[in-house]
Write an enzyme that holds these catalytic residues in place. Structure first.
Site: not given
Ligand code: NAD
Ligand code: G6P
Ligand code: MN
Length: 418
Positions: A172, A261
């Site tokens: 995102d 980044y």
């Molecule tokens: P979070 O810890 O609040 O939520 C993650 C959830 O995944 C937790 O509830 C945890 O219990 C669960 N989990 C962990 N291992 C698991 C498994 N093997 N199987 C099923 N569930 C499992 O984290 P968050 O801050 O909400 O972020 C979630 C993910 O999304 C992270 O990997 C974060 O980096 C990613 N993210 C990516 C983007 C992006 O741009 N690509 C943006 C935002 C968040």
């Molecule tokens: C952006 C990036 C994600 C990253 C997030 C971290 O959305 O694209 O890849 O996980 O920022 O945000 P946070 O609020 O968890 O630091």
């Molecule tokens: Mn990202």
């Protein structure tokens, strides 16, 4: 209208789940749903999210949508149409270590960059491969739309094991950058057709065509960012700093608009200046987004309903749900996606995983063909891709030596001894 779909969220307890569900409900005309399944390995987080999503469905008038909350992958994935994946293997506690351990040695400590990002990668690949295996077993025709980080490493690993899988990896950050910049300087980012290339969290805007203004507005955006840094009180303090740092980077390299980044790779000294080694981003998220969700669930458990649900999502949920609608209705919308290069960047290795504009329709992803890139960008990307590939090799081969090479090649690391 198509028949109603079944959606699963892997990492159902994630702090982002309410944002994805809200986006799904807001897109109900293009993606009607009859069932939502939250899959998580943590029953407590799952149960908290059940309370929040149940109330959200009721308050938005979707009582008829069935909500299933489970730690059983067979229950979660059997017969689903789409899986949105957002797991965090090791949770925010391990993110805290990923950030704090490198900082102890004066190195960048970050969720997806540097040694912390590589450590997260080694954990995350295993967890996501497991989710993918479950989906292959219980819903082989489903589309997996993945946000799980660190995305370049995840995509590289999944593509090696499942080269033909129905899976789209997306970040995102570009849409968030566009949303923030447009909001700040009075544009509408929905009119934008950007040309952007690089790796995940490692790319540059080359052009931003504005459909209503009918011209490339990137030069004037760079002018504006050089003149006046982004000030947005709605952003959390650490994100405000990140956007200010984009202007600082532009002062040195004003020809392209960089992904934020790059501060970690090009100006680690500037970042470390603003970093508290004892209270990192993981602490802010645990005390912020995560604590707010836990409190919300607690209030619902105590019988409160009015004014309990308060979220701030940005485009995060809409962006990934738009991908799903684009597949379902063959809409051919354009996104920035993380895909095998295969010539999209013509003078860059074709087996690299890159992030480029791509159109999405019923048959999947169609990346666009770009112009050759310059040596500065190419050089940075070559090193990063080599490091990422070595790390994924290390994972599959269980090779300490390859991991050491990957960590040494990481551009935030000045010495193998560190
Ligand atoms: P979070 O810890 O609040 O939520 C993650 C959830 O995944 C937790 O509830 C945890 O219990 C669960 N989990 C962990 N291992 C698991 C498994 N093997 N199987 C099923 N569930 C499992 O984290 P968050 O801050 O909400 O972020 C979630 C993910 O999304 C992270 O990997 C974060 O980096 C990613 N993210 C990516 C983007 C992006 O741009 N690509 C943006 C935002 C968040
Ligand atoms: C952006 C990036 C994600 C990253 C997030 C971290 O959305 O694209 O890849 O996980 O920022 O945000 P946070 O609020 O968890 O630091
Ligand atoms: Mn990202």
């Amino acid at each position: 209208m198509t028949d109603k779909k079944v959606i699963a969220i892997a990492g159902g307890g994630s702090t982002y789940t309410p944002g994805i569900i809200t986006a799904l409900l807001d897109h109900n005309d293009r993606l009607p749903i009859r069932e939502v399944r939250l899959y998580d390995i943590d029953a407590v987080r799952n149960e908290n999210m059940r309370l929040i999503i149940d109330l959200l469905l009721k308050q938005k008038g979707f009582d008829e949508v069935q909500l299933i909350v489970t730690e059983n992958p067979e229950v979660a994935f059997t017969g689903v149409d789409f899986v949105f994946s957002q797991i965090r293997v090791g949770g925010l506690k391990m993110r805290e270590l990923d950030e704090k351990i490198p900082l102890k040695y004066g190195l960048i400590g970050q969720e997806t960059c540097g040694l912390g990002g590589f450590s997260y990668g080694l954990r995350s690949i295993k967890g996501l491969l497991e989710v993918v295996e479950f989906v292959q077993m219980y819903a082989p025709d489903a589309w997996i739309l993945n946000y799980t980080n660190p995305e370049s490493l995840i995509t590289e690993a999944i593509n090696r094991k499942y080269p033909n899988i129905n899976m789209i990896n997306v970040c995102d950050m570009t849409i968030s950058i566009e949303e923030t910049i447009a909001h700040n300087y009075g544009y509408n980012h929905k009119d934008w057709v950007p040309v952007y290339y690089g790796l995940n969290h490692f790319g540059w805007y080359k052009e931003i065509y504005d459909k209503s203004l009918k011209r490339d507005i990137m030069p004037e955006i760079i002018e504006k960012m050089l003149g006046q840094e982004i000030e947005n009180e709605d952003l959390e303090a650490s994100w405000q700093q990140t956007f200010k740092n984009m202007s600082k980077m532009l002062r040195h390299f004003p020809d392209y608009l960089p992904n934020n980044y790059f501060e970690y790779y090009l100006f680690p000294d500037m970042v470390l200046e603003h970093t508290d080694k004892n209270y990192t981003r993981a602490n802010m998220v645990m005390d912020g987004r995560e604590a707010r969700n836990t409190r919300m669930a607690e209030r619902i458990r105590n019988g409160e309903t009015e004014g309990v649900l308060k979220f701030d999502f940005g485009e995060h949920g809409n962006y990934i749900v738009d991908i799903a609608t684009s597949i379902l209705n063959d809409e051919h919308r354009r996104f920035m996606l993380i895909v095998p290069n295969r010539g999209a960047i013509p003078n860059f290795r074709s087996d690299a995983v890159v992030e480029v504009p791509a159109y999405v329709g019923a048959t999947g992803v169609e990346p666009i063909a770009l112009d050759p890139i310059d040596d500065f960008h190419k050089g940075l990307m070559e090193v990063q891709v080599a490091a990422e590939k070595l790390l994924v090799d290390a994972y599959f081969e269980k090779s300490y030596l390859k991991a050491l090479k990957a960590f040494t090649l990481n551009q935030t690391v000045p010495s193998a001894s560190l």
